[in-house]
Design a protein around this motif. Structure first.
Motif, PDB file in Angstrom:
ATOM      1  N   LEU A  18      27.822  49.762  28.026  1.00 44.36           N
ATOM      2  CA  LEU A  18      26.742  50.281  28.863  1.00 44.36           C
ATOM      3  C   LEU A  18      27.139  50.315  30.328  1.00 44.36           C
ATOM      4  CD1 LEU A  18      23.772  51.160  29.225  1.00 44.36           C
ATOM      5  CD2 LEU A  18      23.181  48.729  29.344  1.00 44.36           C
ATOM      6  N   TYR A  19      27.738  49.229  30.815  1.00 41.79           N
ATOM      7  CA  TYR A  19      28.117  49.142  32.228  1.00 41.79           C
ATOM      8  C   TYR A  19      29.147  50.206  32.602  1.00 41.79           C
ATOM      9  CZ  TYR A  19      25.730  44.668  33.006  1.00 41.79           C
ATOM     10  OH  TYR A  19      24.792  43.698  33.164  1.00 41.79           O
ATOM     11  N   ALA A  20      30.057  50.501  31.687  1.00 43.98           N
ATOM     12  CA  ALA A  20      31.080  51.509  31.975  1.00 43.98           C
ATOM     13  C   ALA A  20      30.457  52.876  32.223  1.00 43.98           C
ATOM     14  CB  ALA A  20      32.078  51.575  30.823  1.00 43.98           C
ATOM     15  N   ARG A  21      29.306  53.137  31.599  1.00 44.56           N
ATOM     16  CA  ARG A  21      28.640  54.435  31.767  1.00 44.56           C
ATOM     17  C   ARG A  21      27.810  54.500  33.041  1.00 44.56           C
ATOM     18  NH1 ARG A  21      26.403  56.534  25.878  1.00 44.56           N
ATOM     19  NH2 ARG A  21      28.416  56.519  24.793  1.00 44.56           N
ATOM     20  N   ILE A  22      27.192  53.380  33.407  1.00 46.27           N
ATOM     21  CA  ILE A  22      26.269  53.414  34.556  1.00 46.27           C
ATOM     22  C   ILE A  22      26.882  52.804  35.817  1.00 46.27           C
ATOM     23  CG2 ILE A  22      24.262  53.396  33.057  1.00 46.27           C
ATOM     24  CD1 ILE A  22      23.919  50.462  33.592  1.00 46.27           C
ATOM     25  N   GLY A  23      28.153  52.408  35.758  1.00 44.59           N
ATOM     26  CA  GLY A  23      28.852  51.949  36.951  1.00 44.59           C
ATOM     27  C   GLY A  23      28.524  50.539  37.413  1.00 44.59           C
ATOM     28  N   LEU A  24      28.298  49.616  36.491  1.00 47.32           N
ATOM     29  CA  LEU A  24      27.994  48.242  36.878  1.00 47.32           C
ATOM     30  C   LEU A  24      29.169  47.285  36.671  1.00 47.32           C
ATOM     31  CD1 LEU A  24      24.311  47.664  35.667  1.00 47.32           C
ATOM     32  CD2 LEU A  24      25.170  47.947  37.999  1.00 47.32           C
ATOM     33  N   ILE A  25      30.325  47.824  36.273  1.00 52.44           N
ATOM     34  CA  ILE A  25      31.517  46.987  36.188  1.00 52.44           C
ATOM     35  C   ILE A  25      31.929  46.580  37.602  1.00 52.44           C
ATOM     36  CG2 ILE A  25      33.934  46.887  35.470  1.00 52.44           C
ATOM     37  CD1 ILE A  25      32.098  46.980  33.118  1.00 52.44           C
ATOM     38  N   ASN A  26      32.322  45.312  37.777  1.00 55.60           N
ATOM     39  CA  ASN A  26      32.751  44.796  39.085  1.00 55.60           C
ATOM     40  C   ASN A  26      31.630  44.818  40.115  1.00 55.60           C
ATOM     41  OD1 ASN A  26      35.395  44.112  38.430  1.00 55.60           O
ATOM     42  ND2 ASN A  26      36.180  46.149  38.896  1.00 55.60           N
ATOM     43  N   THR A  27      30.417  44.485  39.715  1.00 50.23           N
ATOM     44  CA  THR A  27      29.301  44.446  40.660  1.00 50.23           C
ATOM     45  C   THR A  27      28.525  43.153  40.479  1.00 50.23           C
ATOM     46  OG1 THR A  27      27.739  45.556  39.160  1.00 50.23           O
ATOM     47  CG2 THR A  27      29.075  46.960  40.615  1.00 50.23           C
ATOM     48  N   TYR A  28      27.933  42.696  41.577  1.00 45.42           N
ATOM     49  CA  TYR A  28      27.063  41.520  41.499  1.00 45.42           C
ATOM     50  C   TYR A  28      25.856  41.769  40.595  1.00 45.42           C
ATOM     51  CZ  TYR A  28      29.520  38.942  45.174  1.00 45.42           C
ATOM     52  OH  TYR A  28      30.459  38.248  45.895  1.00 45.42           O
ATOM     53  N   PRO A  29      25.151  42.911  40.757  1.00 53.05           N
ATOM     54  CA  PRO A  29      24.003  43.149  39.859  1.00 53.05           C
ATOM     55  C   PRO A  29      24.391  43.128  38.387  1.00 53.05           C
ATOM     56  CG  PRO A  29      23.929  44.663  41.707  1.00 53.05           C
ATOM     57  CD  PRO A  29      25.253  43.974  41.780  1.00 53.05           C
ATOM     58  N   GLY A  30      25.587  43.640  38.072  1.00 51.20           N
ATOM     59  CA  GLY A  30      26.010  43.656  36.681  1.00 51.20           C
ATOM     60  C   GLY A  30      26.165  42.259  36.111  1.00 51.20           C
ATOM     61  N   LEU A  31      26.833  41.364  36.847  1.00 50.26           N
ATOM     62  CA  LEU A  31      27.027  39.997  36.356  1.00 50.26           C
ATOM     63  C   LEU A  31      25.717  39.209  36.364  1.00 50.26           C
ATOM     64  CD1 LEU A  31      30.455  38.953  37.928  1.00 50.26           C
ATOM     65  CD2 LEU A  31      29.936  39.454  35.548  1.00 50.26           C
ATOM     66  N   ILE A  32      24.886  39.437  37.358  1.00 47.43           N
ATOM     67  CA  ILE A  32      23.590  38.745  37.403  1.00 47.43           C
ATOM     68  C   ILE A  32      22.725  39.164  36.218  1.00 47.43           C
ATOM     69  CG2 ILE A  32      21.415  38.606  38.688  1.00 47.43           C
ATOM     70  CD1 ILE A  32      23.084  38.712  41.263  1.00 47.43           C
ATOM     71  N   LEU A  33      22.682  40.445  35.949  1.00 39.90           N
ATOM     72  CA  LEU A  33      21.894  40.933  34.813  1.00 39.90           C
ATOM     73  C   LEU A  33      22.445  40.407  33.494  1.00 39.90           C
ATOM     74  CD1 LEU A  33      19.618  42.731  33.786  1.00 39.90           C
ATOM     75  CD2 LEU A  33      21.221  44.663  33.788  1.00 39.90           C
ATOM     76  N   ALA A  34      23.767  40.388  33.351  1.00 36.30           N
ATOM     77  CA  ALA A  34      24.372  39.896  32.113  1.00 36.30           C
ATOM     78  C   ALA A  34      24.044  38.427  31.886  1.00 36.30           C
ATOM     79  CB  ALA A  34      25.887  40.104  32.163  1.00 36.30           C
TER      80      ALA A  34
END
Length: 274
Positions: free
Chosen positions: A126-142
């Motif tokens: 999912l992150y690869a499609r919406i651009g959340l790899i290598n982001t603070y929001p991505g890790l916080i959400l995970a």
């Protein structure tokens, strides 16, 4: 009387022995972090550092401070997001008697049993499609996806014990559900909220799977990932590795000491019914 004293003495000795065994790895970690690298090559390392050194801590701090700040930011963000989701959810299922609440709680319990690697694979796609790899929001959400189920379970057990008469009196005075939540439920649930926030922070602080799978390169490096890389690069510098581990345990230790009385009350708050 003599048998009672003997039993207490034996229980004390047994308890101290178990505690010493459990704490010895922590002591050894501190001992190695203060021992020079050349002395660690001895077949029988000393129980106490004969020539203590802070070289390991100097090496660790010089390379780990940015990643420490990164993990603290992710941990705080995870705790805040988990509370923003779990407090209203626990209130709804504990006091508003929403339809399907039992199914939701069962689903949350099942979610606790899912291996983290399964969730990581789905999030990566999912992150690869919406651009959340290598982001603070991505890790916080995970991390929040793993922290929310436990937070809801703990908070619901505590909120369920709040007297219905107190909430009904507030409704008679004209308070709506949101007002009741903010003015009554949240202040009375302080202990459970602190417990849930601490568990959420510690989960994010110690996470390695999400940090390893949802980041690439050196743009965003949480502490656990930095420690993993540091061990690989300093495989012979064990005092530096152990110094890094000691530094990693300090924030968690401070939080646990500060919040221990809230944790005890928050975890047992839903265990008994009046």
């Amino acid at each position: 009387m003599r048998d009672s004293r003997l039993r207490r003495a034996m229980n004390t000795v047994f308890g101290v022995t178990i505690l010493a065994i459990m704490l010895f790895p922590l002591y050894w970690m501190v001992n190695v972090s203060l021992t020079p690298s050349n002395e660690l090559l001895s077949p029988w390392p000393a129980l106490f550092p004969a020539n203590p050194t802070l070289a390991g801590y100097t090496s660790a701090l010089s390379s780990q401070v940015p990643s420490l700040m990164t993990s603290i930011a992710i941990g705080l963000g995870t705790a805040v997001l988990a509370l923003l989701i779990s407090i209203p959810a626990a209130y709804a299922m504990g006091k508003l008697r929403v339809r399907g609440g039992g199914v939701v709680m069962f689903t949350l319990l099942i979610a606790q049993l899912l291996p983290a690697v399964v969730l990581t694979m789905a999030l990566f796609a999912l992150y690869a499609r919406i651009g959340l790899i290598n982001t603070y929001p991505g890790l916080i959400l995970a991390n929040a996806t793993a922290a929310v189920p436990l937070s809801v379970i703990v908070l619901r057990a505590f909120i369920s014990r709040i007297p219905d008469e107190l909430l009904e009196a507030a409704r008679i005075d004209g308070a709506g559900p949101l007002r009741v939540l903010v003015a009554i439920v949240i202040p009375l649930s302080r202990n459970a909220i602190v417990t849930s926030a601490l568990f959420s922070f510690l989960f994010a602080w110690g996470d390695f799977i999400f940090a390893r799978s949802l980041t690439t390169g050196n743009e965003l490096v949480p502490f656990t990932l930095s420690l993993f890389r540091f061990i690989g690069a300093q495989s012979t510098n064990w005092n530096g590795v152990m110094a890094t581990a000691v530094i990693a345990s300090v924030p968690a230790l401070i939080l646990l000491v500060f919040a221990q009385r809230y944790i005890a009350s928050g975890l047992t708050g839903g265990a008994l019914k009046d």
